[in-house]
Design a protein around this motif. Structure first.
Motif, PDB file in Angstrom:
ATOM      1  N   THR A  34      -0.697  -6.350   5.903  1.00  0.00           N
ATOM      2  CA  THR A  34      -0.048  -5.122   5.800  1.00  0.00           C
ATOM      3  C   THR A  34      -0.463  -4.279   6.945  1.00  0.00           C
ATOM      4  OG1 THR A  34       0.957  -5.173   3.706  1.00  0.00           O
ATOM      5  CG2 THR A  34       0.759  -3.173   4.365  1.00  0.00           C
ATOM      6  N   GLY A  35       0.148  -3.914   8.246  1.00  0.00           N
ATOM      7  CA  GLY A  35      -0.356  -3.237   9.102  1.00  0.00           C
ATOM      8  C   GLY A  35       0.257  -3.279  10.208  1.00  0.00           C
ATOM      9  N   GLY A  36       0.090  -2.428  11.089  1.00  0.00           N
ATOM     10  CA  GLY A  36       0.947  -2.316  12.552  1.00  0.00           C
ATOM     11  C   GLY A  36       2.496  -2.320  12.366  1.00  0.00           C
ATOM     12  N   SER A  37       2.901  -1.875  10.792  1.00  0.00           N
ATOM     13  CA  SER A  37       4.284  -1.762  10.654  1.00  0.00           C
ATOM     14  C   SER A  37       5.189  -3.031  11.009  1.00  0.00           C
ATOM     15  CB  SER A  37       4.892  -0.629  11.757  1.00  0.00           C
ATOM     16  OG  SER A  37       4.423   0.874  11.299  1.00  0.00           O
ATOM     17  N   GLN A  38       4.308  -4.128  10.567  1.00  0.00           N
ATOM     18  CA  GLN A  38       5.152  -5.216  11.277  1.00  0.00           C
ATOM     19  C   GLN A  38       5.719  -6.304   9.907  1.00  0.00           C
ATOM     20  OE1 GLN A  38       5.390  -6.391  14.522  1.00  0.00           O
ATOM     21  NE2 GLN A  38       5.083  -4.138  14.480  1.00  0.00           N
TER      22      GLN A  38
ATOM     23  N   PHE B  84       0.827  -1.312   0.005  1.00  0.00           N
ATOM     24  CA  PHE B  84       0.188   0.175  -0.009  1.00  0.00           C
ATOM     25  C   PHE B  84       0.808   1.191  -0.097  1.00  0.00           C
ATOM     26  CE2 PHE B  84      -1.147   0.145   4.949  1.00  0.00           C
ATOM     27  CZ  PHE B  84       0.272   0.468   5.285  1.00  0.00           C
ATOM     28  N   GLY B  85       2.145   1.065  -0.358  1.00  0.00           N
ATOM     29  CA  GLY B  85       3.059   2.429  -0.503  1.00  0.00           C
ATOM     30  C   GLY B  85       3.999   2.248   0.700  1.00  0.00           C
ATOM     31  N   SER B  86       4.171   1.294   1.506  1.00  0.00           N
ATOM     32  CA  SER B  86       5.305   1.219   2.361  1.00  0.00           C
ATOM     33  C   SER B  86       6.449   0.710   1.621  1.00  0.00           C
ATOM     34  CB  SER B  86       5.170   0.424   3.782  1.00  0.00           C
ATOM     35  OG  SER B  86       4.572  -0.736   3.480  1.00  0.00           O
ATOM     36  N   ASN B  87       6.509   0.189   0.295  1.00  0.00           N
ATOM     37  CA  ASN B  87       7.533  -0.511  -0.363  1.00  0.00           C
ATOM     38  C   ASN B  87       7.750  -1.871   0.048  1.00  0.00           C
ATOM     39  OD1 ASN B  87       9.051   0.039  -2.630  1.00  0.00           O
ATOM     40  ND2 ASN B  87      11.003   0.683  -1.424  1.00  0.00           N
ATOM     41  N   VAL B  88       6.843  -2.481   0.652  1.00  0.00           N
ATOM     42  CA  VAL B  88       7.275  -4.166   1.137  1.00  0.00           C
ATOM     43  C   VAL B  88       7.518  -4.801  -0.298  1.00  0.00           C
ATOM     44  CG1 VAL B  88       6.268  -3.972   3.382  1.00  0.00           C
ATOM     45  CG2 VAL B  88       4.840  -4.561   1.226  1.00  0.00           C
ATOM     46  N   LYS B  89       6.944  -4.347  -1.198  1.00  0.00           N
ATOM     47  CA  LYS B  89       7.197  -5.261  -2.658  1.00  0.00           C
ATOM     48  C   LYS B  89       8.661  -4.898  -3.038  1.00  0.00           C
ATOM     49  CE  LYS B  89       5.097  -5.942  -6.968  1.00  0.00           C
ATOM     50  NZ  LYS B  89       3.971  -5.698  -8.067  1.00  0.00           N
TER      51      LYS B  89
ATOM     52  N   PRO C  57      -8.138  -3.909  -3.100  1.00  0.00           N
ATOM     53  CA  PRO C  57      -7.131  -3.193  -2.207  1.00  0.00           C
ATOM     54  C   PRO C  57      -7.650  -3.881  -0.655  1.00  0.00           C
ATOM     55  CG  PRO C  57      -8.651  -1.753  -2.918  1.00  0.00           C
ATOM     56  CD  PRO C  57      -9.026  -2.879  -3.395  1.00  0.00           C
ATOM     57  N   VAL C  58      -6.565  -4.567  -0.227  1.00  0.00           N
ATOM     58  CA  VAL C  58      -6.931  -5.147   1.180  1.00  0.00           C
ATOM     59  C   VAL C  58      -5.556  -5.341   2.015  1.00  0.00           C
ATOM     60  CG1 VAL C  58      -7.032  -7.501   0.277  1.00  0.00           C
ATOM     61  CG2 VAL C  58      -8.158  -6.899   2.504  1.00  0.00           C
ATOM     62  N   GLN C  59      -5.641  -4.653   3.081  1.00  0.00           N
ATOM     63  CA  GLN C  59      -4.578  -4.911   4.024  1.00  0.00           C
ATOM     64  C   GLN C  59      -4.453  -6.393   4.839  1.00  0.00           C
ATOM     65  OE1 GLN C  59      -4.783  -0.434   5.217  1.00  0.00           O
ATOM     66  NE2 GLN C  59      -3.443  -1.510   6.744  1.00  0.00           N
ATOM     67  N   ALA C  60      -5.753  -6.727   5.059  1.00  0.00           N
ATOM     68  CA  ALA C  60      -5.750  -8.074   5.859  1.00  0.00           C
ATOM     69  C   ALA C  60      -6.668  -9.294   5.266  1.00  0.00           C
ATOM     70  CB  ALA C  60      -6.469  -7.525   7.246  1.00  0.00           C
TER      71      ALA C  60
ATOM     72  N   GLY D 155       6.762   2.216   9.070  1.00  0.00           N
ATOM     73  CA  GLY D 155       5.565   3.040   8.282  1.00  0.00           C
ATOM     74  C   GLY D 155       4.653   4.003   9.507  1.00  0.00           C
ATOM     75  N   GLU D 156       4.643   3.616  10.614  1.00  0.00           N
ATOM     76  CA  GLU D 156       4.145   4.499  11.605  1.00  0.00           C
ATOM     77  C   GLU D 156       4.743   5.037  12.641  1.00  0.00           C
ATOM     78  OE1 GLU D 156       1.890   0.747  11.943  1.00  0.00           O
ATOM     79  OE2 GLU D 156       0.109   1.781  12.406  1.00  0.00           O
TER      80      GLU D 156
END
Lengths: 152, 749
Positions: free
Chosen positions: B112-116, B72-77, B397-400, B713-714
């Motif tokens: 993707t969430g919780g900066s984890q 979602f933009g945090s560049n994990v890909k 588009p889904v984080q979870a 991210g956070e």
């Protein structure tokens, strides 16, 4: 419905649509040019920015009937080899985060540099103020525009 | 040397040979594949060999790395495959990155969430990379008839130095793919890293800057219809009746209907937030036709009654109350003010705080508030779904996805293995996309229409839908004795509908007498995670209060925090302090040095703030000037301790983004309500930070250490609110207690 003959990215295109249809949706859904993005529909975020006769305009609130003979350029047609100095500078500065707004940012930046090859910080800020980036890449956008100006 | 047991990480090593033949997988590959370096022409191999879930090696040595988590933009890909590539020991320019589909049998934690992402992916990704490398080494050992421990690798090539033999990974891939995964795997020492710690560009960058289809919004299949939902115009309303006579007759309209989003007896999970139980749906051929038909609907709305639902998630089963009523911001503020006067649930008590306050020579008390915030991701909510009698294809588009999968299976009446969720690149998420209601809505609509459907929200639909950052309040009290010494500290947090207090965070642990309390008020306005939930408010309140407290005590604000941290480090109070005081102090010391904190600059007003969340430590100094009576942020200096930084330039990009986002929300972010309706539904009224408002410069300094990576991210987001408030105080001579700060600043004139 009405037939419109459009010049998009140097190609003649014919569409048969409601004359009030915003150019954004004609591009995205009738011509399969999805690089131009929907963000707000009221010309407030800049994600839908295209060039009309070389000037940056918001395509989401621009009816197709208003185009007339003007030429349309989208992100897909900004440079034949997809290597416009602004696109290259965007890669060099690794600007995007989510990336959704960036086509609109690039189109606004390219139009700015066409009219003003060496913009000041203040001129960049003024020209780019209509393009929202929710991820907050504004500093990189500004730096990339300066690089593109230097390389143009 | 680190040895890991592959048996504890089993699913990463499954070889699912059916994968290659899966038609559905391939149908999406045009969206997912990408080359990191466009100037390098990577020739595709004739044959791929899968070494584990994450890694395929072609017969010509080209490597495909699967990026497991949604982007979602945090560049994990880019950064997650970098970790694989490091341990696999390949040349990054021979790597192709592919976005994995949601596939829990093959991948760990696709969330993707919780900066984890990087923190929790660190070990599995390194292990997967090292395992594949080990298989290749064993394949070479077997082929060359030499001991495996004499074989070395470098940049995708295997060497046996004594015999002079060498082979590319591609030559050994077919043998390696047939070997059994060894039980013990050696990971690289940190000082052997060649890719981790170097800056690699976003693998999707070339596609982004040329406008290639990457997002759900761009997705299209043959026969696909467009759907939109008319939600109630206010929280607390529901559909009474729909007159669709005019809309139904409009060009291109295929159907208009009302559908329930969930079954009545469904027990929700923690991510099943659906603001309204029913949806009035318009389906047609094009977006413009559907938008117009939606406007032509004549809907009568009625007020909801009080209700409850059962939710299983967040650590247990609970009953969630949805009160009737049309709420307003005015009422929210007065209710929160009343709440802060009442006793609340005790979250933590150390020593005898009440006794200490009674004996205090002086008590300083301040109350802070912040409004609801909308996430406003640039890509409005959307989702593609194609549901048939026996399967469902979802692209959204889904984080979870794991949680939405449960919901989809229950709602569609299909087994999970017949539901395929493809993870689209998201046009922003910020927490909102963790709630997969749009996937369920799109699937229900597709099932009803028996056709592929793309559900689209307008910007107004997106902004008015809910799942907001809650509105919060916090009252801080500090007790000083006659010698101006801090003897007790009290925080009482409140909010609608949750409170913001993290009870075991600093300054808990640094003060003998400490009390943390929290309470909340029910609401029918839905809330959800928003970049650094709760921290995104409480950090600003806490760090503003500490700044004011330091001033009241006649201390430098950084020195005051360092004194408290020294106490927490050497003689901590209580048991559950969730931070490392030395690392916390470390970022403050670094920012003090990098900002030349001791030197004053004429007309430059500085504020400092520090916070720990998502396992990382951040300190920030913000410098602003007043130009034409308006605050202008000239520079932000940030010090960050997030352990090893995988992709430094991308990390700086994200840090800059979090700072810009925080300044924007501190200055302008606000959603207000009247008669249940949000008073802003598009960017003409909802003020977002823009190019002119952004800081003129940002400097990010990472603490260099060998700690395993933590969140990024956070953590830079929450503290910046107080850095803004504390700098504004220096500029204006008045403290700021209510967000958004510029509303107050403008009111002052």
């Amino acid at each position: 419905m009405a037939v419109f003959n459009l010049n998009v990215n140097g190609k003649k295109q014919t569409v048969d649509v409601d004359p009030k249809t915003p150019v954004l949706w004609v591009l995205r859904e009738h011509l399969n040019l999805v690089g131009t993005k929907y963000g707000c529909g009221i010309a407030q975020c800049g994600a839908c920015t295209i060039h009309l006769d070389g000037n940056a305009v918001r395509s989401c609130a621009l009816p197709v009937s208003a185009i007339g003979n003007k030429t349309i350029t989208t992100i897909e047609g900004l440079a034949e080899k997809e290597d416009h100095p602004v696109q290259q500078a965007w890669i060099e500065h690794d600007v995007p985060q989510c990336g959704y707004c960036q086509a609109g940012q690039i189109m606004t930046a390219a139009a700015l540099l066409k009219n003003n090859p060496n913009p000041s910080n203040e001129q960049i800020e003024n020209a780019m103020n209509g393009n929202l980036c929710r991820c907050g890449t504004y500093l990189r956008i500004k730096a990339a525009i300066k690089t593109a100006a230097a390389n143009s | 040397m680190t040895i890991v047991k592959t048996s504890i990480n089993r699913r990463s090593f499954l070889k699912v040979s059916a994968l290659a033949g899966g038609g559905m997988m391939l149908s999406f590959s045009w969206l997912a594949g990408c080359k990191p370096t466009p100037e390098e022409v990577v020739t595709l191999p004739k044959k791929w060999f899968e070494l584990n879930s994450y890694i395929k090696i072609g017969d010509n040595g080209v490597v495909t790395l699967m990026s497991p988590n949604p982007e979602f933009g945090s560049n994990v890909k880019t950064s997650m495959p970098m970790i694989l590539a490091e341990e696999l020991d390949v040349d990054w320019k021979n790597v192709i990155v592919e976005q994995a589909d949601f596939f829990p049998e093959r991948f760990e934690r696709q969330f993707t969430g919780g900066s984890q992402g990087i923190r929790q992916g660190w070990r599995p990704l390194r292990t997967a990379g090292a395992t594949a490398r080990t298989l290749l080494v064993h394949a070479a050992a077997q082929t060359w008839q030499v001991p495996a421990n004499e074989i070395t690798t470098e940049a995708g090539v295997l060497y046996h130095k004594t015999s002079g033999k060498k082979a590319g990974y591609g030559e050994m891939a077919s043998v390696a793919a047939a070997l059994t995964v060894p039980g013990d795997i050696k990971l690289k020492d940190i000082n052997e890293f060649k890719i981790i710690g170097t800056s690699k560009k976003n693998v999707d960058g070339p596609k982004i800057v040329t406008g290639k289809p990457l997002f759900t919004m761009d997705y299209k299949t043959d026969g696909m219809l467009i759907a939109m939902i008319q939600h109630p115009p206010a929280f607390g309303l529901k559909v009474k009746s729909v007159d669709d006579t005019e809309a139904r007759a409009m060009p291109g309209i295929r159907d208009i209907f009302i559908a329930k989003i969930l079954h009545d007896d469904y027990v929700r999970n923690g991510f099943d937030t659906t603001t309204f139980p029913e949806m009035a749906v318009v389906v047609g051929e094009t977006t413009w036709q559907v938008m117009n038909a939606k406007k032509a609907l004549k809907i009568e709305w009625e007020k909801i009654n009080d209700s409850t639902y059962t939710m299983r998630g967040w650590g247990g089963e609970q009953t969630v109350k949805v009160p009737a009523g049309l709420e307003s911001t005015r009422e929210h503020l007065s209710k929160m003010a009343a709440l802060s006067k009442k006793p609340a649930a005790v979250l933590r008590r150390d020593g005898d705080p009440e006794g200490a306050f009674n004996q205090a020579a002086r008590v300083i008390e301040r109350t802070y508030t912040a409004p609801f915030l909308a996430h406003n991701a640039m890509e409005p909510v959307c989702c593609y779904a194609h549901v048939t009698a026996d399967q469902a294809e979802i692209y959204g588009p889904v984080q979870a996805p794991e949680f939405t999968m449960q919901t989809l299976a229950a709602r569609l009446g299909l087994p999970k293995e017949k539901i395929h969720i493809k993870l689209a690149r998201m046009g922003g998420g910020f927490g909102q996309r963790a709630y997969g209601h749009h996937l369920v809505e799109a699937a229900v609509i597709s099932q009803h229409m028996n056709a592929p459907v793309k559900l689209m929200y307008t910007r107004e639909d997106d902004m008015a839908y809910g799942i907001y950052r809650p509105t919060y309040t916090a009252t801080y009290r500090a007790a000083l004795d006659k010698d101006n010494k801090l003897i007790a500290f009290h925080v009482k947090g409140g909010g609608i509908p949750e409170h913001p207090v993290h009870a075991n965070r600093f300054p808990a642990g640094a003060i003998d007498n400490y009390l943390a309390e929290g309470s909340a008020i029910d609401s029918n306005i839905t809330i959800g995670a928003f970049r650094a939930p709760r921290s995104n408010f409480i950090a600003g309140a806490e760090q503003s209060f500490l700044d004011e407290l330091a001033e009241e005590m006649g201390k430098d604000p950084i020195d005051f925090r360092l004194e408290l941290l020294e106490r927490a480090r050497t003689k901590p109070v209580g048991q559950n302090n969730d931070y490392d005081a030395a690392r916390y102090a470390g970022v403050l010391k670094l920012v003090k040095e990098k900002s030349n904190w001791g030197e004053s600059k004429p007309d430059v007003h500085r504020g400092v703030s520090a916070y720990f969340c998502h396992n990382s430590y951040v300190a920030e100094v913000l410098e602003l000037v007043i130009e034409n009576n308006k605050p202008v942020v000239k520079n932000v200096i940030a010090a960050v301790d997030c352990g090893i930084v995988v992709n430094p330039d991308a990390a700086i990009n994200m840090a800059e983004g979090a700072i810009v986002d925080g300044i924007g929300n501190a200055f302008f972010g606000e959603l207000t309500f009247k008669d249940g309706a949000p008073e802003k539904t598009n960017f003409d009224k909802y003020r977002m930070i823009r190019q002119k408002d952004a800081p003129k410069a940002i400097e990010v300094h990472f603490v260099q250490n060998d700690e395993a990576p933590t969140g990024l991210g956070e953590p830079l987001f929450p503290p910046i609110f107080a850095a803004v408030a504390n700098a504004l105080y220096k500029a204006r001579g008045k403290r700021f207690y209510q967000q958004p700060y510029l509303k107050e600043d403008i009111a002052l004139g």
